[in-house]
Design an enzyme around this catalytic site. Structure first.
Site, short mmCIF file in Angstrom:
data_model
loop_
_atom_site.label_atom_id
_atom_site.label_comp_id
_atom_site.label_asym_id
_atom_site.label_seq_id
_atom_site.Cartn_x
_atom_site.Cartn_y
_atom_site.Cartn_z
N LYS A 36 0.82 -1.21 0.00
CA LYS A 36 0.00 0.00 0.00
C LYS A 36 0.86 1.27 0.00
O LYS A 36 0.52 2.24 -0.67
CB LYS A 36 -0.97 0.01 1.18
CG LYS A 36 -0.35 0.18 2.55
CD LYS A 36 -1.44 0.22 3.62
CE LYS A 36 -0.84 0.35 5.01
NZ LYS A 36 -0.14 1.61 5.24
N THR A 37 1.96 1.26 0.74
CA THR A 37 2.82 2.45 0.76
C THR A 37 3.43 2.70 -0.61
O THR A 37 3.49 3.84 -1.08
CB THR A 37 3.93 2.31 1.82
OG1 THR A 37 3.34 2.05 3.09
CG2 THR A 37 4.76 3.58 1.91
N ASP B 124 -3.73 7.61 4.93
CA ASP B 124 -3.28 6.23 5.15
C ASP B 124 -3.96 5.66 6.39
O ASP B 124 -4.39 6.39 7.28
CB ASP B 124 -1.75 6.23 5.32
CG ASP B 124 -1.17 4.83 5.22
OD1 ASP B 124 -1.88 3.91 4.75
OD2 ASP B 124 0.00 4.65 5.61
N GLU B 125 -4.07 4.34 6.47
CA GLU B 125 -4.64 3.62 7.61
C GLU B 125 -6.00 4.22 7.99
O GLU B 125 -6.29 4.49 9.16
CB GLU B 125 -3.68 3.69 8.82
CG GLU B 125 -2.29 3.14 8.56
CD GLU B 125 -2.24 1.63 8.46
OE1 GLU B 125 -3.32 0.99 8.46
OE2 GLU B 125 -1.14 1.07 8.35
N GLN C 181 -7.99 -5.05 9.37
CA GLN C 181 -6.91 -4.77 10.31
C GLN C 181 -7.25 -3.62 11.25
O GLN C 181 -6.36 -2.97 11.81
CB GLN C 181 -5.62 -4.47 9.56
CG GLN C 181 -5.10 -5.64 8.73
CD GLN C 181 -3.75 -5.35 8.10
OE1 GLN C 181 -2.71 -5.35 8.76
NE2 GLN C 181 -3.76 -5.10 6.80
N ARG D 153 1.43 -11.43 10.08
CA ARG D 153 2.80 -10.95 10.32
C ARG D 153 3.82 -11.98 9.83
O ARG D 153 5.01 -11.65 9.68
CB ARG D 153 3.07 -10.70 11.81
CG ARG D 153 2.21 -9.67 12.52
CD ARG D 153 2.11 -8.37 11.81
NE ARG D 153 0.91 -8.33 10.98
CZ ARG D 153 0.70 -7.44 10.02
NH1 ARG D 153 1.60 -6.55 9.72
NH2 ARG D 153 -0.43 -7.47 9.32
#
Length: 737
Positions: free
Chosen positions: A31-32, A223-224, A254, A611
């Site tokens: 995503k970044t 973002d987020e 998330q 993770r």
């Protein structure tokens, strides 16, 4: 050339030019990279000026990284971008326009300690609050500000909840909030949450200021977005309202910060808020092997409140996900340590390739000790060594003071913990009196009638001395675990934490539960009185210091990482152990009161699963010690939601267990209880959890819990518009929805 490194999904999002857009970015989907390339594309290919772009992240580190990556792609123009956190952006705006809403030049920003100090002064002025905990009130005020509630709105919300907030009268809490804000204004100050709330107010009262800022934010990236709260949502709406060039990036699967005020509905409702918004799904996962992603997809599919997506691996299938049924928490820790030792040898992995993730900080103690026994370096992230945690040190300081009247440090530490109304000034007078006479601090306490003559603290100190005299006698007579349990109750320490009703207080309670369990284990293995345990704890604490220093980079980074799942978000490791996968821990016992809470706990486990890059171990215990008592532990309902075909059970040495060959001496595989009921029309019904049902009075609902057998069988059901109800099955008259 700018887009050559992107996959088709990422490229589609980057090429989005005008209008609102939602990028549903799965874990490990880049995503970044997508946001960085989209900004670079706007600058390099669309002729957008750097001064027209705003990108909002949740941490300064993320903001810095994003800006650096854009600069690497397109060079100097990237330096002129406005990339910041919500709070930094609002501070910048208020420094320029804050005087319009009464903030003077150079207004101060109060940090946590400043807030607490101011609240202590305010509490003393509000009659009827008694010994209110300023930390509790700060948490209440912070939450109110996150929701954009005024003191009056906080009072109304408390009225709807029975007239009380965190056990205190709502009108008094509201009055504290009102006076606190007044004192901030008088001091020309704002706290951290005010930065956002004041900016919202500024934009509402002065549209011309909003218009000026909107010219600097023609293209907005957030973002987020799943982690935004009410005030951040409002700010985003205000800024995007003119040009509607808003791209939000996030993953509702998330969203794990509801306890901080985050509202997953913000991202779930984005298409409703911005009609015609484009939606892009990033589903190609570059982090995890296929076996891990299959487990993640199967788990999160049980959530109802989500936006559909399925992670696809770019890597191969990889090793199967392994499960281990530990006899107890010590066996669990031993398994983790042995597997790390084995994998390090077999695959030449270094310690930093491993992470052990758990739901609560209290679970770290036995894991630390197991790793230490095998000489495996470990570091705790987002916490400190178990015996260095404040609440643990507080309770052990009671024991130290009870045994040693000369231990000035211990006596001073516990004098006002929990708060007893003995102020800092009183303590300073007592310490000065003792210093002038070269006597112990406890001698000053026993002379309090003389030292603090006529002050309200005299009575409180004499009551404290009586408590300590009683504890001194008990320390000689009681076994160590029973003595510490007495300290928790008699001191009021545990009661004060329960009264806080905060996430932080709950974590402290769990650490104290673990302390009692640690002492009980030590006692069962031949340990002596409390004095001997204090020696043991001091030695362990000195070793814990090394773990703490590792977090501060004073030790080599090559260490196994121990952390809560909350702290692991955004990180990745080659090998991940998810431990404590039992009912009461995952989902946590404090988060099963509603379907929304259970879904957030499932999202938390999903974050833990994703993770893992190469290998994942899911571990649960058959029994666990809680508050010094060994209790049967049921495997997490989330484990039962993962198809057995996706899991491989292993033994202590990591070898696959053939379930068909298990004999009568093997530990049985636990299966969730089923509760049967019957109706004249449908015949027998079976409940395992997750069923949609209808009740004659409460209407439609979802079964979220099952317990008991026969005539005592109960189901816990979340009914729409009614909430949670526990019902005896034989009388509930439930039918399939």
């Amino acid at each position: 050339m700018l887009l050559d490194s992107l996959n088709d999904e990422q490229r589609a999002a980057v090429l989005h030019n005008q209008g609102p857009a939602l990028v549903i970015a799965g874990a490990g989907s880049g995503k970044t990279r997508t946001v960085v390339h989209r900004i670079a594309y706007l600058l390099a290919e669309q002729g957008v000026y750097p001064q027209e772009i705003l990108a909002v992240t949740f941490t300064n580190k993320a903001a810095g990284e994003l800006k650096e990556r854009v600069e690497r792609l397109i060079g100097p123009p990237g330096r002129e971008l406005w990339v910041s956190t919500f709070h930094s952006a609002c501070l910048r705006i208020l420094r320029q326009y804050g005087e319009l809403i009464g903030l003077g030049p150079g207004f101060a920003i109060y940090d946590d300690s400043d807030q607490l100090e101011l609240l202590r002064e305010v509490i003393e002025q509000v009659q009827g609050l008694g010994e209110a905990n300023p930390r509790v009130l700060r948490a209440i005020i912070d939450r109110a500000k996150s929701n954009l509630w005024s003191p009056e709105e906080l009072a109304r919300a408390g009225g709807e909840a029975g007239g009380r907030v965190a056990g205190m009268p709502a009108e008094l809490v509201s009055e504290v909030y009102r006076r606190y804000q007044l004192r901030l204004r008088q001091a020309n100050a704002a706290d951290f949450n005010d930065l956002l709330g004041h900016t919202v107010a500024l934009f509402e009262q002065f549209p011309e200021v909003l218009d000026k800022v909107q010219q600097r934010a023609v293209f907005i990236h957030v973002d987020e977005y799943q982690d935004t709260n009410a005030v951040q949502y409002r700010l985003t709406r205000q800024l995007a309202n003119k040009y509607l060039n808003l791209m939000v990036v996030g993953d509702p699967d998330q969203s794990i910060y509801a306890f901080r005020g985050a509202d997953v509905r913000n991202i779930l409702d984005f298409q409703h808020d911005y009609q015609g918004a484009a939606v892009y799904r990033l589903e190609a996962n570059y982090r995890s092997v296929g076996a891990v992603l299959k487990v993640a997809n199967a788990l999160i599919s049980h959530n109802q409140e989500r936006l559909e997506k399925t992670l696809r691996p770019v890597k191969g299938v990889g090793a199967g996900v392994k499960t281990y049924r530990a006899a107890d928490h010590r066996d669990e820790a031993d398994f983790v340590a042995r597997q790390i030792e084995r994998l390090t040898a077999e695959q030449a992995l270094s310690p930093e390739a491993f992470a052990v993730l758990y739901r609560t900080n209290a679970q770290s103690r036995v894991l630390e000790e197991a790793l230490r026994r095998l000489g495996i370096p470990a570091k705790i992230v987002g916490g400190v060594g178990f015996y260095e945690r404040r609440e643990v040190k507080d309770i052990l300081s009671y024991a130290r003071a009870a045994l040693n009247p000369a231990d000035d440090i211990a006596w001073k530490r516990i004098l006002n913990r929990p708060r007893r109304g003995i102020g800092k000034t009183s303590e300073e007078h007592l310490a000065a009196w003792a210093a002038r006479r070269s006597v112990r601090f406890v001698d000053a306490l026993r002379a309090t009638d003389e030292v603090l003559k006529g002050t309200p603290a005299v009575k409180k100190i004499n009551e404290f001395l009586q408590l300590m005299d009683d504890l001194s006698e008990a320390a000689e007579a009681l076994p160590a675990a029973q003595f510490l349990s007495l300290v928790l109750d008699a001191s009021g320490y545990l009661l004060s934490l329960k009264a806080e009703r905060s996430f932080e207080a709950q974590a402290r309670i769990e650490n104290l539960e673990e302390l009692i369990s640690a002492v009980t284990e030590w006692q069962d293995e031949g340990g002596g009185p409390i004095g001997e345990f204090l020696d043991e704890a001091a030695l362990l604490a000195s070793l814990d210091d090394r773990a703490v220093k590792a977090v501060n980079h004073e030790l080599p980074a090559e260490a196994v990482t121990l952390m809560t799942i909350h702290n692991a978000k955004g990180l990745e490791f080659k090998v991940v152990f998810l431990v404590g996968l039992e009912e009461g821990l995952m989902p946590h016992r404090s988060s099963t009161g509603s379907l929304a809470e259970i879904e957030e706990e499932r999202r938390l486990m999903y974050v833990g699963v994703t993770r893992a890059q190469e290998e994942l171990f899911l571990v649960h215990c058959e029994q666990r010690m809680i508050f010094g008592r060994t209790e049967f532990a049921r495997p997490s309902r989330f484990l039962e939601e993962i198809p057995r075909a996706l899991l491989c059970e292993v033994d202590l040495l990591g070898r696959e267990v053939d379930l068909r060959s298990l004999n009568k001496y093997s530990r049985p595989v636990w299966t969730p209880p089923t509760v049967a009921a019957s109706t004249p029309e449908q015949g027998p019904l079976t409940f395992r959890g997750g069923e949609k049902v209808t009740h004659p009075k409460f209407g439609a609902g979802t079964v979220v819990g099952v317990s008991g057998e026969g005539g005592r069988a109960e189901v816990t059901v979340v009914f729409q518009g009614v909430g949670v109800r526990r019902l005896l099955v034989k009388y509930a008259n439930l039918s399939p929805a």
